[in-house]
Design an enzyme around this catalytic site. Sequence first.
Site, PDB file in Angstrom:
ATOM      1  N   ASN A 108       0.836  -1.211   0.000  1.00 47.94           N
ATOM      2  CA  ASN A 108       0.000   0.000   0.000  1.00 47.94           C
ATOM      3  C   ASN A 108       0.864   1.252   0.000  1.00 47.94           C
ATOM      4  O   ASN A 108       0.344   2.362   0.115  1.00 47.94           O
ATOM      5  CB  ASN A 108      -0.907   0.003   1.244  1.00 47.94           C
ATOM      6  CG  ASN A 108      -1.890  -1.146   1.213  1.00 47.94           C
ATOM      7  OD1 ASN A 108      -2.464  -1.446   0.170  1.00 47.94           O
ATOM      8  ND2 ASN A 108      -2.071  -1.807   2.341  1.00 47.94           N
ATOM      9  N   ASN A 109       2.169   1.075  -0.085  1.00 46.01           N
ATOM     10  CA  ASN A 109       3.094   2.216  -0.054  1.00 46.01           C
ATOM     11  C   ASN A 109       3.401   2.642  -1.501  1.00 46.01           C
ATOM     12  O   ASN A 109       4.028   1.893  -2.265  1.00 46.01           O
ATOM     13  CB  ASN A 109       4.363   1.781   0.692  1.00 46.01           C
ATOM     14  CG  ASN A 109       5.408   2.874   0.765  1.00 46.01           C
ATOM     15  OD1 ASN A 109       5.612   3.610  -0.201  1.00 46.01           O
ATOM     16  ND2 ASN A 109       6.083   2.960   1.896  1.00 46.01           N
ATOM     17  N   LYS A 120      19.133   4.836  -7.646  1.00 48.66           N
ATOM     18  CA  LYS A 120      18.664   4.333  -6.350  1.00 48.66           C
ATOM     19  C   LYS A 120      18.322   2.845  -6.482  1.00 48.66           C
ATOM     20  O   LYS A 120      18.714   2.039  -5.654  1.00 48.66           O
ATOM     21  CB  LYS A 120      17.431   5.105  -5.836  1.00 48.66           C
ATOM     22  CG  LYS A 120      16.873   4.441  -4.574  1.00 48.66           C
ATOM     23  CD  LYS A 120      15.696   5.087  -3.890  1.00 48.66           C
ATOM     24  CE  LYS A 120      15.254   4.179  -2.723  1.00 48.66           C
ATOM     25  NZ  LYS A 120      14.064   4.620  -2.009  1.00 48.66           N
ATOM     26  N   ASP A 150       8.996  -6.156   2.945  1.00 53.14           N
ATOM     27  CA  ASP A 150       9.021  -5.570   4.277  1.00 53.14           C
ATOM     28  C   ASP A 150      10.417  -5.024   4.477  1.00 53.14           C
ATOM     29  O   ASP A 150      11.409  -5.731   4.286  1.00 53.14           O
ATOM     30  CB  ASP A 150       8.664  -6.581   5.365  1.00 53.14           C
ATOM     31  CG  ASP A 150       8.209  -5.851   6.619  1.00 53.14           C
ATOM     32  OD1 ASP A 150       7.194  -5.131   6.546  1.00 53.14           O
ATOM     33  OD2 ASP A 150       8.879  -5.959   7.664  1.00 53.14           O
ATOM     34  N   HIS A 197      18.573  -1.405  -1.074  1.00 54.72           N
ATOM     35  CA  HIS A 197      18.164  -2.665  -0.447  1.00 54.72           C
ATOM     36  C   HIS A 197      17.065  -3.347  -1.270  1.00 54.72           C
ATOM     37  O   HIS A 197      17.106  -4.536  -1.510  1.00 54.72           O
ATOM     38  CB  HIS A 197      17.695  -2.372   0.981  1.00 54.72           C
ATOM     39  CG  HIS A 197      16.720  -1.232   1.072  1.00 54.72           C
ATOM     40  ND1 HIS A 197      16.959  -0.016   0.481  1.00 54.72           N
ATOM     41  CD2 HIS A 197      15.481  -1.128   1.627  1.00 54.72           C
ATOM     42  CE1 HIS A 197      15.924   0.791   0.686  1.00 54.72           C
ATOM     43  NE2 HIS A 197      15.021   0.137   1.385  1.00 54.72           N
ATOM     44  N   ARG A 198      16.086  -2.542  -1.733  1.00 54.40           N
ATOM     45  CA  ARG A 198      14.965  -3.111  -2.508  1.00 54.40           C
ATOM     46  C   ARG A 198      15.436  -3.601  -3.875  1.00 54.40           C
ATOM     47  O   ARG A 198      15.038  -4.678  -4.330  1.00 54.40           O
ATOM     48  CB  ARG A 198      13.877  -2.024  -2.666  1.00 54.40           C
ATOM     49  CG  ARG A 198      12.624  -2.464  -3.378  1.00 54.40           C
ATOM     50  CD  ARG A 198      11.495  -1.479  -3.127  1.00 54.40           C
ATOM     51  NE  ARG A 198      11.239  -1.375  -1.692  1.00 54.40           N
ATOM     52  CZ  ARG A 198      11.636  -0.350  -0.931  1.00 54.40           C
ATOM     53  NH1 ARG A 198      12.218   0.706  -1.460  1.00 54.40           N
ATOM     54  NH2 ARG A 198      11.422  -0.379   0.370  1.00 54.40           N
ATOM     55  N   TYR A 249      12.823   7.766   4.509  1.00 56.44           N
ATOM     56  CA  TYR A 249      14.022   8.354   5.117  1.00 56.44           C
ATOM     57  C   TYR A 249      15.075   8.771   4.086  1.00 56.44           C
ATOM     58  O   TYR A 249      16.172   9.186   4.460  1.00 56.44           O
ATOM     59  CB  TYR A 249      14.632   7.342   6.117  1.00 56.44           C
ATOM     60  CG  TYR A 249      13.690   6.983   7.247  1.00 56.44           C
ATOM     61  CD1 TYR A 249      13.633   7.744   8.406  1.00 56.44           C
ATOM     62  CD2 TYR A 249      12.832   5.889   7.137  1.00 56.44           C
ATOM     63  CE1 TYR A 249      12.746   7.432   9.430  1.00 56.44           C
ATOM     64  CE2 TYR A 249      11.939   5.564   8.158  1.00 56.44           C
ATOM     65  CZ  TYR A 249      11.910   6.342   9.301  1.00 56.44           C
ATOM     66  OH  TYR A 249      11.029   6.035  10.307  1.00 56.44           O
TER      67      TYR A 249
HETATM   68  P1  ITT Z   1       3.500  -1.883   2.955  1.00 56.02           P
HETATM   69  O1  ITT Z   1       3.556  -2.663   4.236  1.00 56.02           O
HETATM   70  O2  ITT Z   1       2.108  -1.686   2.463  1.00 56.02           O
HETATM   71  O3  ITT Z   1       4.398  -2.421   1.894  1.00 56.02           O
HETATM   72  P2  ITT Z   1       4.844   0.115   4.577  1.00 56.02           P
HETATM   73  O4  ITT Z   1       5.319   1.512   4.322  1.00 56.02           O
HETATM   74  O5  ITT Z   1       4.011  -0.103   5.820  1.00 56.02           O
HETATM   75  O6  ITT Z   1       4.042  -0.380   3.277  1.00 56.02           O
HETATM   76  P3  ITT Z   1       6.982  -1.432   5.715  1.00 56.02           P
HETATM   77  O7  ITT Z   1       6.168  -1.909   6.863  1.00 56.02           O
HETATM   78  O8  ITT Z   1       7.898  -2.384   5.030  1.00 56.02           O
HETATM   79  O9  ITT Z   1       6.062  -0.845   4.557  1.00 56.02           O
HETATM   80  O10 ITT Z   1       7.790  -0.162   6.224  1.00 56.02           O
HETATM   81  C1  ITT Z   1       8.943   0.221   5.603  1.00 56.02           C
HETATM   82  C2  ITT Z   1       9.293   1.638   6.052  1.00 56.02           C
HETATM   83  O11 ITT Z   1      10.731   1.761   6.053  1.00 56.02           O
HETATM   84  C3  ITT Z   1       8.795   2.670   5.049  1.00 56.02           C
HETATM   85  O12 ITT Z   1       7.487   3.119   5.360  1.00 56.02           O
HETATM   86  C4  ITT Z   1       9.853   3.762   5.172  1.00 56.02           C
HETATM   87  O13 ITT Z   1       9.604   4.562   6.300  1.00 56.02           O
HETATM   88  C5  ITT Z   1      11.131   2.952   5.438  1.00 56.02           C
HETATM   89  N1  ITT Z   1      11.784   2.615   4.143  1.00 56.02           N
HETATM   90  C6  ITT Z   1      11.812   1.391   3.532  1.00 56.02           C
HETATM   91  N2  ITT Z   1      12.449   1.456   2.351  1.00 56.02           N
HETATM   92  C7  ITT Z   1      12.816   2.744   2.207  1.00 56.02           C
HETATM   93  C8  ITT Z   1      13.484   3.440   1.180  1.00 56.02           C
HETATM   94  O14 ITT Z   1      13.851   2.854   0.057  1.00 56.02           O
HETATM   95  N3  ITT Z   1      13.708   4.740   1.359  1.00 56.02           N
HETATM   96  C9  ITT Z   1      13.310   5.385   2.481  1.00 56.02           C
HETATM   97  N4  ITT Z   1      12.652   4.798   3.484  1.00 56.02           N
HETATM   98  C10 ITT Z   1      12.391   3.486   3.366  1.00 56.02           C
END
Ligand code: ITT
Length: 200
Positions: free
Chosen positions: A10-11, A177, A71, A182-183, A156
């Site tokens: 959902n992000n 990026k 995640d 990481h992704r 972040y």
């Molecule tokens: P979904 O669970 O729906 O995928 P979410 O945002 O809740 O969305 P997460 O629980 O995995 O996802 O949280 C990951 C958080 O970590 C994200 O909301 C950011 O705050 C941080 N994060 C992860 N990857 C990032 C990136 O590439 N750049 C900056 N912040 C990141």
Amino acid sequence: MNTKLLIATNNQGKVIELQEILSNLPVELVTPAQIGLNLEIEEDGHTYAENASKKALAFARASGLISLADDSGLEVDALGGAPGLYSARYSPKPGAKDADRRAYLLENLQGQARPWRAHFHATIAIATPQEDLYFAEGDCPGEIIPGERGTGGFGYDPIFYLTELGKTMAELPSKEKNRLSHRGRAALAARPILLRLFEG
Ligand code: ITT
């Protein structure tokens, strides 16, 4: 055979990145919005893998499609690895946004000696409608800096500095990026799994 792969998140920041990262696979990427799926999953696992598999399985069950969840989190050494699994919820403010979480992180780092070493972590879980699960992981090292730089990415990124490049994640073109993140790394590790699932 169904060639659709559901991006189980959902992000919106993740959706955009995963669409770009996975674009050269022989699959048709679909988002929850495109298939009218609105699922809120409680992330109550104790590991990235538990949360990622919970999300991937829920989306696969609800859609009947192979589903890929991510995640991820930011781990800061001087904060004992926080915010980590709680990165998306790291702020005492109700209704907090990314900017509030960045401000809270910087507040918590005040008084700590720099450099504030950190890394991002991502665990990707791929679930099939038959509930088979596959995992891939990626990390990206860097440090937190006290002032925001750049407008790209999400979360972040404006305070996550790639020491060797001399730039924050938010200052990188998306392609760059995605190559380093990481992704991007987790998705590269997931590639052979996806190829097997969709070609096999
Ligand atoms: P979904 O669970 O729906 O995928 P979410 O945002 O809740 O969305 P997460 O629980 O995995 O996802 O949280 C990951 C958080 O970590 C994200 O909301 C950011 O705050 C941080 N994060 C992860 N990857 C990032 C990136 O590439 N750049 C900056 N912040 C990141």
